[in-house]
Scaffold this active site. Sequence first.
Site, mmCIF file in Angstrom:
data_model
loop_
_atom_site.group_PDB
_atom_site.id
_atom_site.type_symbol
_atom_site.label_atom_id
_atom_site.label_comp_id
_atom_site.label_asym_id
_atom_site.label_seq_id
_atom_site.Cartn_x
_atom_site.Cartn_y
_atom_site.Cartn_z
ATOM 1 N N ASP A 109 0.822 -1.202 0.000
ATOM 2 C CA ASP A 109 0.000 0.000 0.000
ATOM 3 C C ASP A 109 0.860 1.257 0.000
ATOM 4 O OD1 ASP A 109 0.877 -0.664 2.582
ATOM 5 O OD2 ASP A 109 -0.881 0.202 3.558
ATOM 6 N N ASP A 129 -0.549 8.652 4.867
ATOM 7 C CA ASP A 129 -1.666 7.705 4.848
ATOM 8 C C ASP A 129 -2.159 7.533 6.274
ATOM 9 O OD1 ASP A 129 -3.497 5.701 4.480
ATOM 10 O OD2 ASP A 129 -2.133 4.312 3.498
#
Length: 261
Positions: A109, A129
């Site tokens: 990710d 994030d």
Amino acid sequence: MANDPNILAISIGNSRVQIGRFHGGDLSQVERFSNDSLPALVQHLQSVWTAIDEDDRPSVLIASVNEPVADSLSSMLKDQLSIEPYRVGDDLPAPIGRQLDPETITGVDRLLNAAAAYDLLKQACIVVDAGTAVTVDFVDGEGTFHGGAIAPGAQMQLDAMHNATDALPEMTFASPDAAEVFGRSTGQAMLRGVYDGIRGMVWRLVEQYAQHYGAYPTVIATGGDADTLFANDELIDRIVPDLTLHGIAAAARHALAGDAE
């Protein structure tokens, strides 16, 4: 764009699954499911799949930081829909250069977020994030991922305080009372500590990265808590909720370009 592949992108995080369809480079039909709701997700995908003309059906790409969930979903897609998904990291790489310790295993990710951010900006950038964990990563002007920092996410911090003490209550993360600088209740004090702690950490890390790089990169935020944490933060240049999905699309596009060479 004509050279953009037609794909169904599935991003599996630690607590939720995000899916979106790319057609001609455009993202649509974004849906989010809990990791505990895989049957509902497969049912949704079945309705999407049957509504698409057979000649226009997309390739299915999965990127995951939760391998048991990814394995379960892949098996369900194969058994129930006869779909053989591709796995980013196994069947095709995340399209980003890396300058890391040789033994480092980085979550796909983070790599896909970095790839998508650089693909969007074509310049040095910092990717924040804010999900189960908070990551703050740096990508240089050549599109190379240098790593960054990892910290507990907002809900993880609240859960840890509750689980490790007798007196602190169970809390769900939200913005603290904007009208009060001080947390005047225990719950508000916990929210204030987590909210300002994460924002302060991000500010400090961005300053350090900029000082090391010698310029101030664009800062992009993504993740489930990005809006709550950074919607009014002048440090953040833009919030892109579906950044990982765009990274999956970039991986497919780069793999297709490689096949064409």
